[in-house]
Each structure stands twice: as structure tokens, then as C-alpha cells.
Design a protein around this motif. Structure first.
Motif, PDB file in Angstrom:
ATOM      1  N   THR A 121       9.753 -15.327  16.243  1.00  0.00           N
ATOM      2  CA  THR A 121       7.916 -15.700  16.382  1.00  0.00           C
ATOM      3  C   THR A 121       8.386 -17.047  15.131  1.00  0.00           C
ATOM      4  N   PRO A 122       7.725 -18.325  15.251  1.00  0.00           N
ATOM      5  CA  PRO A 122       6.050 -17.570  16.135  1.00  0.00           C
ATOM      6  C   PRO A 122       6.166 -17.425  17.531  1.00  0.00           C
ATOM      7  N   ARG A 327       1.427 -28.530   7.620  1.00  0.00           N
ATOM      8  CA  ARG A 327       1.472 -27.767   6.014  1.00  0.00           C
ATOM      9  C   ARG A 327       1.692 -29.099   4.605  1.00  0.00           C
ATOM     10  N   GLU A 334      -8.314 -25.684   9.141  1.00  0.00           N
ATOM     11  CA  GLU A 334      -6.833 -25.065   9.555  1.00  0.00           C
ATOM     12  C   GLU A 334      -6.162 -26.208  10.570  1.00  0.00           C
ATOM     13  N   PRO A 349      -4.158 -23.431  18.226  1.00  0.00           N
ATOM     14  CA  PRO A 349      -4.428 -23.330  16.048  1.00  0.00           C
ATOM     15  C   PRO A 349      -2.695 -22.076  16.119  1.00  0.00           C
ATOM     16  N   GLY A 350      -2.044 -22.602  15.392  1.00  0.00           N
ATOM     17  CA  GLY A 350      -1.176 -21.717  15.233  1.00  0.00           C
ATOM     18  C   GLY A 350      -1.302 -20.749  14.572  1.00  0.00           C
ATOM     19  N   PRO A 351      -2.174 -19.470  14.342  1.00  0.00           N
ATOM     20  CA  PRO A 351      -2.189 -18.723  13.471  1.00  0.00           C
ATOM     21  C   PRO A 351      -2.136 -17.805  14.840  1.00  0.00           C
ATOM     22  N   PRO A 355       2.916 -14.433  12.345  1.00  0.00           N
ATOM     23  CA  PRO A 355       4.009 -14.922  11.957  1.00  0.00           C
ATOM     24  C   PRO A 355       5.026 -16.572  11.834  1.00  0.00           C
ATOM     25  N   GLY A 357       2.909 -18.993  11.963  1.00  0.00           N
ATOM     26  CA  GLY A 357       1.898 -20.045  12.619  1.00  0.00           C
ATOM     27  C   GLY A 357       1.187 -20.424  11.919  1.00  0.00           C
ATOM     28  N   GLU A 358       0.513 -20.013  10.693  1.00  0.00           N
ATOM     29  CA  GLU A 358      -0.106 -20.799   9.791  1.00  0.00           C
ATOM     30  C   GLU A 358       0.579 -22.545   8.990  1.00  0.00           C
TER      31      GLU A 358
END
Length: 386
Positions: A121-122, A327, A334, A349-351, A355, A357-358
């Protein structure tokens, strides 16, 4: 604009007329870079093969009763031998409409609800959804940035495999979304862990034709043939997502027996034209692919030169997908929402990638250099205007 590769790269106006989901879903004026589709014309060899078959015969194919993959099996085996020196057994190949279907079929016959499946992950969102829908708990193997690469902790994975009683490893190599191509050393470690913990390995290698620079793809089945099911397709490298065609090379005899025990038509079948397109791509599309890879190589490097300074980006070793780290930019929303609202660029979107991806977004760069330049101009202007 005609590039050095020899075909016409689309303008923004021309690309916007494409009827597929990539360009039809966004609002007018938005540049789509979300779904893993390319904006290039289909290889002439594929167009000619499909047209020839359509003109000749689209009745029931001669391989209709073949339990495997018909002519796909031999074309796949030939390609693996030519590119990687691996000669898989064509008799162990089966055809599916896409990798998601293939994965679900394999999990259905080879695992049970409650069996954990490890994956880096991601991760590709449909794979995460498949595991959740089929009640196969995901054991996350975090890819973390280490210097100029993405890496995982094999000792942590070893301990977690022992603790969870994990049943399978879902390996995505080359990796989506980071673009990592695992080295022989890393693959060998995973093979040793698979042996130690008695794991079935399902290896998604759909991006293997899109490896750049000095990176080299190594089929996992060459390391652990009796445990590995290799999934691949021509759809990513040759921009054929809509034809619905993939193959699975099933190394484990127990899984082949489980598949053979299923009713013959329960999982459907690929179409005649999908097979024609795939065989033509694998046998006659190499010149086209070489030309496309030249553009992708230039585009991945252009991103490194043009992205705003605080947007983190590791040039991918494979794929046409950029995993962008926002980040450090100070955004209060977002990142994909910011790009859509302020730059009129649609990213993933990363999310959605689970996990890790935020704070990230995935941006596809398989487009013309003029469209990519406009995309980067818009992103730069959006950050400048903040």
C-alpha cells in the motif's frame, strides 16, 4: 503535433472529443488525468487486425470449447519468452475479461472468507474493494519513501505474516500507484517469505511493458513457479481498456484443478475481437509501443522539471502514473479537490488508494506533450495564486 515517434499527438480540443469515460466524465474545460487510460491513437496493427476479422467472420470462434485461452495462450507464452526469457506453459493459461475478474475468480476458488491477503500500500483501489467485498482482510505492506525510492520492511512483513496466518500475497509489480519496479533482490525476499509462510502469490504484472530507463521487469513466476499465478493484459500498454481481455497463467496445480472443477461458462468468456486485438498487440505492436514509451519517458521527466517546488514526486520507474505528495504544500483541502477546483485538472484522490494515500494524488501523464504542458501550467498557476 506529430512527434518523433511518427504519429499525431492529440491537441486538447481533439482529445476532448474522445467518447470514453476519461474525457466524458469531467466537466467541459477540465483536463482529465485520473483514470489509467492514454490519449494516443490505437496501434495500426490492432486496428487492421480487428477490421480484418470483422470483415471476415465474427461467428463462434474455433477455440469456443477451449477451457484455456485459445490463441491468447500461445501469444502470451511467446511474448514472455521473447521479453523475459520465461517460457510459460500455454496449457496453464486462462482468459478473463480483465484483471479484476481474474483476481476475484482466483480468490473465489483458492481462498475462503476470512483469509488474509497481503499487498503493498498504497494500492490500486479496485483491488482493495475486491478484498473488502470478498471478506479477505487486507494485510498492508507499507511502501515508504527512502531516499529516491519507495521501499518496504521485509522483517515487519515476516512478523505480520506469522501473526495473521495470511493465505496469499497480491503482488503488483510494476507498482500502481508509485511506479516502483521491484529488484531481483526484493523479489527474492518476497519469494522466500512466500515459501516460509505457505502463500499463494497472485502477481499483477499488467504494467510490465511500460518500464522505463534502467529498470528491468522480472516475472515473479521465474522465481517461484509452483506458487505463482501471473495476471496480465495488453490493455494498459496498448490503451485497450475497453476490449475486456486479460490472461492468467496458473502455476499451482491445485488452483488449476479448482478452476477445472467449475462449470465451464460460469465466469463468461472474452470476445473474438478482444482476442484479435490482444494477439495483434503482442505480436505486431512493438514499434508503436516503443514510440509511446519515448513520449512517456519525456513526460515523466517533464513533471520533475515543472511541478511546484513543494510537491513531492519520485520519477516512476514504470507506468504512466505519477504519485504526487502534497503534504508539504500547506493545502487545507484534499489535493485532488484543489487541483480540480483551482487548476481544472482531474486527478485521483490519494485516500482511495488506502493507507499511505492521505495527502497524495495520482496523476496520469499518458497524453501529448502539449496537453501535459497545459496541465502543468494550470497547476503552477493554481499554486501561484494561493
Amino acid at each position: 503535433m506529430t512527434n518523433s515517434a511518427g504519429f499525431e499527438e492529440p491537441t486538447l480540443q481533439a482529445a476532448a472529443q474522445r467518447p470514453g469515460v476519461k474525457w466524458s466524465r469531467p466537466d467541459p474545460g477540465v483536463i482529465p488525468a485520473w483514470i489509467a487510460d492514454m490519449d494516443f491513437p490505437i496501434a495500426p496493427a490492432i486496428v487492421e487486425a480487428v477490421a480484418r476479422r470483422t470483415a471476415l467472420d465474427v461467428g463462434y470462434p474455433s477455440w469456443l470449447e477451449d477451457a484455456g485461452a485459445g490463441p491468447l495462450a500461445e501469444a502470451f507464452a511467446e511474448r514472455m519468452e521473447l521479453r523475459y526469457g520465461w517460457r510459460p506453459d500455454p496449457g496453464h493459461v486462462r482468459a478473463y475479461t480483465d484483471l479484476n475478474q481474474a483476481l476475484q475468480v482466483i480468490l473465489h476458488v483458492a481462498t475462503r472468507p476470512g483469509d488474509a491477503v497481503a499487498l503493498h500500500t498504497p494500492a490500486y483501489p479496485p483491488f482493495l474493494k475486491t478484498l473488502a467485498d470478498m471478506e479477505r482482510p487486507a494485510l498492508h505492506i507499507p511502501f515508504t519513501r527512502q531516499g529516491d525510492s519507495w521501499a518496504f520492511d521485509p522483517d515487519r512483513l515476516d512478523a505480520e505474516l506469522a501473526a495473521t496466518g495470511c493465505r496469499a500475497l497480491l503482488l503488483v509489480n510494476p507498482h500502481n500507484p508509485t511506479g516502483r519496479v521491484l529488484t531481483r533482490k526484493e523479489l527474492t525476499v518476497l519469494a522466500e517469505l512466500a515459501e516460509r509462510h505457505d502463500l499463494l502469490v497472485i502477481s499483477d504484472e499488467i504494467h510490465s511493458d511500460l518500464v522505463h530507463g534502467h529498470a528491468r521487469h522480472i516475472p515473479f513466476a521465474t522465481l517461484l513457479p509452483e506458487r505463482t499465478i501471473t495476471l496480465t493484459s495488453a490493455t494498459k500498454a496498448f490503451n485497450l481498456g475497453g476490449i475486456r481481455c486479460s490472461v492468467a497463467h496458473v502455476g499451482p496445480s491445485a488452483v488449476r484443478e479448482a478452476l477445472a472443477a467449475q462449470p465451464p461458462h460460469i465466469f463468461g468468456a472474452v470476445s473474438v475481437l478482444a482476442v484479435e486485438a490482444t494477439v495483434a498487440a503482442w505480436r505486431h505492436g512493438e514499434d508503436w509501443l516503443t514510440r509511446v514509451r519515448e513520449i512517456l519517458d519525456a513526460n515523466r521527466r517533464a513533471l520533475a522539471e515543472r511541478l511546484p517546488a513543494k510537491v513531492g514526486y519520485l520519477v516512476p520507474e514504470a507506468t504512466y502514473l505519477a504519485w504526487l505528495d502534497f503534504r508539504e504544500t500547506g493545502l487545507d483541502e484534499e489535493p485532488a479537490e484543489f487541483l480540480l477546483r483551482r487548476a481544472r485538472v482531474m486527478a485521483s484522490p490519494g485516500p482511495l488508494f488506502g493507507p499511505g494515500g492521505e495527502g497524495f494524488a495520482r496523476l496520469g501523464f499518458a497524453t501529448s506533450r502539449s496537453i501535459l504542458a497545459e496541465m502543468l501550467d494550470r497547476i503552477d498557476a493554481a499554486f501561484t495564486a494561493r
